[in-house]
Each structure stands twice: as C-alpha cells, then as structure tokens.
Design an enzyme around this catalytic site. Structure first.
Site, PDB file in Angstrom:
ATOM      1  N   CYS A 103      43.318  18.511  43.375  1.00 46.97           N
ATOM      2  CA  CYS A 103      43.660  17.085  43.337  1.00 46.97           C
ATOM      3  C   CYS A 103      42.553  16.280  42.645  1.00 46.97           C
ATOM      4  CB  CYS A 103      43.883  16.444  44.700  1.00 46.97           C
ATOM      5  SG  CYS A 103      45.287  17.103  45.584  1.00 46.97           S
ATOM      6  N   ARG A 132      42.683  19.447  37.752  1.00 47.42           N
ATOM      7  CA  ARG A 132      42.556  19.549  39.203  1.00 47.42           C
ATOM      8  C   ARG A 132      43.906  19.537  39.919  1.00 47.42           C
ATOM      9  NH1 ARG A 132      37.350  18.500  41.031  1.00 47.42           N
ATOM     10  NH2 ARG A 132      38.188  18.065  43.076  1.00 47.42           N
ATOM     11  N   ASN A 146      41.744  13.799  48.614  1.00 47.15           N
ATOM     12  CA  ASN A 146      41.625  15.194  48.200  1.00 47.15           C
ATOM     13  C   ASN A 146      41.043  15.935  49.390  1.00 47.15           C
ATOM     14  OD1 ASN A 146      41.180  17.602  46.848  1.00 47.15           O
ATOM     15  ND2 ASN A 146      39.257  16.893  45.944  1.00 47.15           N
ATOM     16  N   GLY A 147      41.671  17.055  49.785  1.00 48.75           N
ATOM     17  CA  GLY A 147      41.170  17.811  50.937  1.00 48.75           C
ATOM     18  C   GLY A 147      42.299  18.105  51.900  1.00 48.75           C
ATOM     19  N   GLU A 153      40.326  46.238  40.578  1.00 51.52           N
ATOM     20  CA  GLU A 153      40.273  44.838  40.152  1.00 51.52           C
ATOM     21  C   GLU A 153      39.162  44.634  39.110  1.00 51.52           C
ATOM     22  OE1 GLU A 153      42.181  42.457  40.224  1.00 51.52           O
ATOM     23  OE2 GLU A 153      40.975  40.653  39.936  1.00 51.52           O
ATOM     24  N   LYS A 156      39.805  43.196  35.360  1.00 58.34           N
ATOM     25  CA  LYS A 156      39.132  42.004  34.809  1.00 58.34           C
ATOM     26  C   LYS A 156      38.504  42.352  33.456  1.00 58.34           C
ATOM     27  CE  LYS A 156      40.567  39.422  36.580  1.00 58.34           C
ATOM     28  NZ  LYS A 156      41.457  39.474  37.684  1.00 58.34           N
ATOM     29  N   GLU A 181      41.174  42.820  30.740  1.00 57.81           N
ATOM     30  CA  GLU A 181      41.868  41.579  30.381  1.00 57.81           C
ATOM     31  C   GLU A 181      41.080  40.685  29.445  1.00 57.81           C
ATOM     32  OE1 GLU A 181      42.488  40.173  34.497  1.00 57.81           O
ATOM     33  OE2 GLU A 181      44.465  39.615  33.794  1.00 57.81           O
ATOM     34  N   HIS A 195      39.379  65.231  39.879  1.00 54.29           N
ATOM     35  CA  HIS A 195      40.676  65.831  39.568  1.00 54.29           C
ATOM     36  C   HIS A 195      41.171  65.439  38.180  1.00 54.29           C
ATOM     37  CE1 HIS A 195      40.957  67.385  43.614  1.00 54.29           C
ATOM     38  NE2 HIS A 195      40.594  66.189  44.065  1.00 54.29           N
TER      39      HIS A 195
HETATM   40  C1  F6R Z   1      45.044  39.162  36.487  1.00 57.20           C
HETATM   41  C2  F6R Z   1      46.164  38.264  36.582  1.00 57.20           C
HETATM   42  C3  F6R Z   1      47.515  38.846  36.725  1.00 57.20           C
HETATM   43  C4  F6R Z   1      48.243  38.181  37.907  1.00 57.20           C
HETATM   44  C5  F6R Z   1      49.683  38.672  37.981  1.00 57.20           C
HETATM   45  C6  F6R Z   1      50.413  38.106  39.174  1.00 57.20           C
HETATM   46  O1  F6R Z   1      43.852  38.488  36.269  1.00 57.20           O
HETATM   47  O2  F6R Z   1      46.005  37.074  36.566  1.00 57.20           O
HETATM   48  O3  F6R Z   1      47.454  40.223  36.890  1.00 57.20           O
HETATM   49  O4  F6R Z   1      47.541  38.499  39.059  1.00 57.20           O
HETATM   50  O5  F6R Z   1      50.362  38.316  36.817  1.00 57.20           O
HETATM   51  O6  F6R Z   1      50.464  36.716  39.099  1.00 57.20           O
HETATM   52  P1  F6R Z   1      50.866  35.866  40.370  1.00 57.20           P
HETATM   53  O7  F6R Z   1      49.799  36.055  41.384  1.00 57.20           O
HETATM   54  O8  F6R Z   1      50.986  34.460  39.883  1.00 57.20           O
HETATM   55  O9  F6R Z   1      52.177  36.410  40.863  1.00 57.20           O
END
Ligand code: F6R
Length: 609
Positions: free
Chosen positions: A2, A27, A101-102, A482, A486, A489, A505
């Site tokens: 917000c 925001r 906001n909050g 993960e 990252k 990507e 394996h």
């Molecule tokens: C990775 C990423 C994607 C989303 C995936 C699901 O950094 O952003 O892998 O996690 O597309 O998106 P949501 O959570 O919006 O369903």
C-alpha cells in the site's frame, strides 16, 4: 504494501496526490482513491477499482478542488479489491478521511464495539475502524483524537488523516510501517516512501514508531503517543528519482530479498489468537475433522512448489499426516483418488496461475476441502478455495519469487503446527518452543542479510561457471531446488537441485573442477550425512560452497567457501538458508550483466497451461 500520500500546501491537492501515488504504484495497484477538503469545507472523495490509470481517468474529469488531502494505492489485505474497500475511508458523518498501510490486528473486536455504540461500517477493511475510532474520540482536536484512538489499536500502521473542519492540517502516525515527512517551501507531504514527493523536495524526516505528526503547510510538530514533544529536523536525501522508486535499491529483486524479515513478520502478525494459539481465519477444521484427515495433497508450481515440498516434511513430522506433493500441471493427469477426507493445499503468490487453478478445480470436483495459500487478495484462487491463508509479502515486482517464498513457508509452518495440535500430535511444550523460535526468525533473517559481502565475493569467484549442482537433505533439499531455480531463472546458468544422497546415483558423473557444488548443510540431524556427500564431491575435484551454521568450524576445513546462517531448529532452517542462495543468484546474475527483475522468457504470472 500500500502506498499513502498526504498533501497540504498552495497547489491543487488532486494533482499533487496523484503524482505522489504514481511514484508509489509499485506498493499496490488493485484500487486507489483520494479525499480532498474543498474551499467550502466539504470532504470530497474519489475511489476506483484498478490501477492508477483508472484513478487518473476519473480524476481528470472530477470536480475535486482543495489544497489539503490524502491519497492511497491499495494492496488488499482485508476485503477484496472493491470501491467500498478502497481507501480513503470516512467516518459516519463524512468529516474524517483516513488512509492506512499495515494491519490492525484487533479490528474485529474494535469494530464490534464501535458498532455497539452506533457506528455504521461500509467496508470490510480494518482501516475503516480507525476513521470511526477518531470520530468517537474527536472533540475539536484531530491530532489528539488520533493519539487517543491509537492507544486502542494493536498491530502495524502508518496512518494519515484529515478532518473537514481543519483545512490545512494533516495528522499522521506510525508503528512498524514506514512514514516519512517531506518538508517543502510552504507545502508539506506525508507518505509511505520518499519517491512520492522527491520531485518537489529532498528534505525528509522519518517518523519513528509510536510518534504522532501534526502537519500544516508551514510547519510540523512531532509528539509521542503520551503527548511528549519530540524535536527532530529534516535531513536532505541525495537520491535521484529513478533510484528512489526502488527505495534506493538498484533492482526490485534485491529490495524484495531485503524485505523478507518484515514480510515474514507481517505474515505471522494476524495469525495468532489472544492466547498465543495459531489462528487461521476461515480454516474451520475442527479437532475431530483434523483427526479424521487421511492425507494432505499440495498443489503448486515453481517456487511455490518448493514451499510445498518443504512443508511435506512439516506435515509428516508435526501432524503425522501422509503428504502427496504434486506439480500443478501434472495433477490432472494422475488418477489421484482425492476424497473429502483429504485436505488439498494450493500455494500461489498470484492466485492466478492457470495450472494451480486447474488443480484447485479438479480437487474441488472430487470433493476435497481446498485451502489456498496466497499473496493476492481477491485473486481467482481465493474465490475458488474453501479458505485462504494470506501471506502478507506485499507486491512482488521482481519476476523471480523471493519474499513470497519465505512467506509461503511461514504460512505452511503455521498450518502444519495447527494441524499437529488439533490432531494431538504436538505437546504444549513443543508447540511453545517452535512458535517462540518462529516468531524470532525475522531477527535471524536480518542477521543473514548482513553478510551480503560474503555472498558477493563467492559470486565474483564463481560467476563464470556454466553448470552448478545444489545439494541438500531433509528440508534442505527443497532449498537446494529453490537455489538452483533462482540461479537458472536470472543468470541463465544451468543448475540442478538434488537430494544429496541421490547424487551418487547419477549427477556425480557431471562433477569436475569446473562444476561448483552448493551444499545446504546447517547443523541439523542430517549434518553428518551431508558431510559424507561433500567428501564425495571433493574427491571428484569439484569446489564446494557451503551454506552452514555460524560457529561450525568443521565445515570450513572441508569447503572452499562458507556462507553462514545463525543456529535455529532443524525444521526452521529453510527460512535462513534460502537467503544466501537468493543473494548468490542475484550477484552472479548481476556480474553477468543480466536483467534480474525481468529475466528473459519469464512472466510473473503464468495464466496459460
Ligand atoms: C520462480 C517463480 C515461479 C512462480 C510460479 C508460480 O521465481 O516466480 O516459479 O513461483 O510461476 O507462481 P504463483 O506462485 O503466482 O502461482
């Protein structure tokens, strides 16, 4: 989440407020509005659903004159994005306008009390409560009425208010949500971030928690909630406007990584009842139903899938429930017998991911109760599930999910603990121990963020490599996945996340001195096993970059590089160990000149199958 702006000065507030909101659009962007005190002393308001383009078109033709007012761009937390729920909120008589906001944690109780004394509410928001509280406490002094009202409020807030009887006066206050004064020549601004007014003044004053601000075009006064005067002068900021829109950060992704402790704290904030028990609004699972549950089925994509994979370990350990975790796009191709004795948990930050929505619908058709874990109030998923557990990460602009991942895991910790309690699997002692530790995690996350220099150095060393292997065990395995995602990507480097024990394996064949291995190896119950796997890696000549617990000297003797996280409970490490991996991906991508906020080929929300 917000954006709020207040203005008092010599110009038409409509234009100044809109310009400020534009700068805060990152925001929140599901609805917006402004309220302005007219020269005749009326309080006039315009609110629209949608982003600021929608507000801009409405304002272009609106008769909204006056030089004092407040504006807001919303990221919904309570109540769907609608005109009634959009800010500013007015009191019963339409004298007072409030933007906020909050999260007001005790708004349900406050609203009931105010309704009891005759106040009529028109929205579902927690914010409207503040407008009515100020009305209740008002006897000619707006600032005093705000101060008195805040004594009854629990939670986080940045509030800006105006009253039609006081043209040229803004009252504001904050606790745990940012609020900053911009001090100009014959005009003043109050906003949730500096960019809102940076084009007009760079003289700023940051309000502190539990301080109340009284602002007129020519001056301001700060006081405490108890009414004591606080002396503080504005300072000059040297930001250029472009950088400031990202709050001074080079990229949204880095800003969002840094926001994680706050986002995790916000996600927990409304999820405990007065006795300290986990409370998930609308969940509606009784102890009897929890005991009868046969299984949990988790459906999600990408990073959200990794949050689900981590939660599998929690549900099994804390709630003694078997878990099926399914990539949403594959869900419908399995003949998974889902019945009313199963609980389906769909995780999605956007709530609009087509594959996850298809999974939600399929589960619903088969009679299962479906819970959504979602960051976007009013999104499609929240309308189709039986109950939504909201993560309060705020808007995530960077395409790569970061703060939404840690907040999804936070929601899963709470859900797993709650189910464990309801099923009688978790003792009182264990429950308190885990919840106390979880509540302390934002502080530990801050500590991890402090070692940005260490991650930067590792990124410098490895950014030229073309293949990476990420390894972890137990809850470290989803974090390895993960970390690899990252890196892929945003830096376009080939990376694989693997359970460490599975490496021998197959993937071990890939290893040589050019393939760094990132090992998630905190001091937990699988530590010794991880050390054996690291030795296997070293024997093949591959360099090892470890994410390990502070004070673990053994690991420094066998790994080339070590990034540290503070000690915590085994199951809670993921909230810490993922942070160095996010930063590693970020710095490697930056060293390779990649656009981290908008990586090639990716979309923030994937609405196709
Ligand atoms: C990775 C990423 C994607 C989303 C995936 C699901 O950094 O952003 O892998 O996690 O597309 O998106 P949501 O959570 O919006 O369903």
């Amino acid at each position: 989440m917000c954006g709020i702006v207040g203005y008092t000065g010599g110009e038409q507030a409509k234009l100044v407020l809109f310009e400020g909101l534009r700068r805060l659009e990152y925001r929140g962007y599901d609805s917006a509005g402004v309220s302005i005190i007219s020269p005749k002393g009326e309080l006039n308001r315009v609110r629209v659903v949608g982003n600021l383009d929608a507000l801009g078109s409405t304002l272009a033709t609106a008769e909204l004159h006056g030089t004092t007012g407040v504006g807001h761009t919303r990221w919904a937390t309570h109540g769907a994005p609608s005109e009634e729920n959009a800010h500013p909120h007015h009191d019963c008589k339409g004298d007072i306008a409030v933007v906020h906001n909050g999260i007001i944690e005790n708004f349900v109780q406050l609203r009931a009390e105010l309704q009891g004394s005759g106040h009529v509410f028109r929205s579902e928001t927690d914010t409207e409560t503040i407008a009515h509280l100020i009305e209740e406490n008002y006897n000619g002094d707006l600032v005093e009425a705000l101060r008195r009202s805040l004594k009854a409020v629990h939670g986080a807030f940045a509030i800006v208010a105006v009253h039609r009887e006081h043209p040229g006066l803004i009252a504001a206050a904050r606790r745990d949500s940012p609020l900053v004064l911009g001090s100009g020549e014959g005009e003043m601004f109050v906003a949730s971030a500096v960019p809102a007014f940076l084009a007009r003044t760079n003289r700023v004053l940051f309000l502190q928690d539990d301080e109340v601000l009284s602002v007129t075009p020519d001056g301001y006064a700060i006081s405490t909630l108890e009414g004591e005067t606080v002396a503080r002068e504005p300072v000059e900021v040297e930001w250029d406007l472009d950088a400031a829109e990202k709050g001074g950060y080079e990229d949204f992704m880095l800003k969002e990584i840094d926001e994680q402790p706050r986002a995790v704290a916000d996600t927990m904030r409304d999820k405990f009842d007065d006795s300290g028990g986990v409370y998930l609004e609308g969940l509606g699972v009784t102890a009897e139903e929890a005991r009868r549950l046969r299984r949990i089925v988790v459906v999600a994509c990408g990073t959200a899938f990794h949050a689900g994979l981590m939660a599998k370990y929690l549900f099994e350990r804390w709630a003694a429930l078997p878990v099926e975790i399914e990539i949403a796009s594959e869900f419908r191709y399995r003949n998974l017998v889902v019945t009313s004795e199963d609980l389906v948990v769909a995780i999605s930050q956007s709530g609009e991911t087509m594959d996850t929505l298809a999974g939600v619908r399929e589960a619903g058709r088969r009679g299962a109760r479906v819970i959504g874990v979602c960051n976007t109030v009013g999104s499609m998923m929240t309308r189709e599930v039986n109950c939504t557990i909201y993560t309060h990460a705020g808007p995530e602009i960077g395409v790569a999910a970061t703060k939404t991942f840690t907040t999804q895991m936070t929601a899963m910790y709470l859900l797993a603990m709650l189910l464990g309690r309801l099923r009688g699997e978790v003792s009182d002692e264990k429950y308190s121990r885990v919840m106390d530790e979880l509540k302390g995690m934002p502080d530990r996350m801050y500590e991890v963020l402090e070692d940005d220099a260490g991650v930067r150095a590792a990124a410098e060393k490895y950014h030229g490599c073309e293949d990476f292997l990420f390894l972890g065990r137990s809850v470290g395995y989803p974090i390895a996945m993960e970390g690899a995602l990252k890196l892929k990507e945003i830096s376009y480097i080939h990376a694989e996340g693997y359970p460490a024990g599975e490496m021998k394996h197959g993937p071990i064949a890939l290893l040589d001195e050019n393939v760094p291995v990132v090992a998630v190896v905190p001091r937990d119950s699988v530590y010794e096993k991880m050390i054996s796997n690291i030795e296997e890696v070293r024997a093949r000549g591959a360099p090892v970059l470890a994410v390990a617990t502070a004070g673990d000297d053994e690991i420094s003797q066998i790994c080339e590089d070590v990034l540290r996280v503070p000690a915590t409970m085994d199951m809670l490490y993921p909230l810490l160990t993922v942070i160095p991996l996010q930063l590693l991906a970020y710095h490697i991508a930056k060293s390779r000149g990649c656009n981290v906020d908008q990586p090639r080929n990716l979309a923030k929300t994937v609405t196709v199958e």
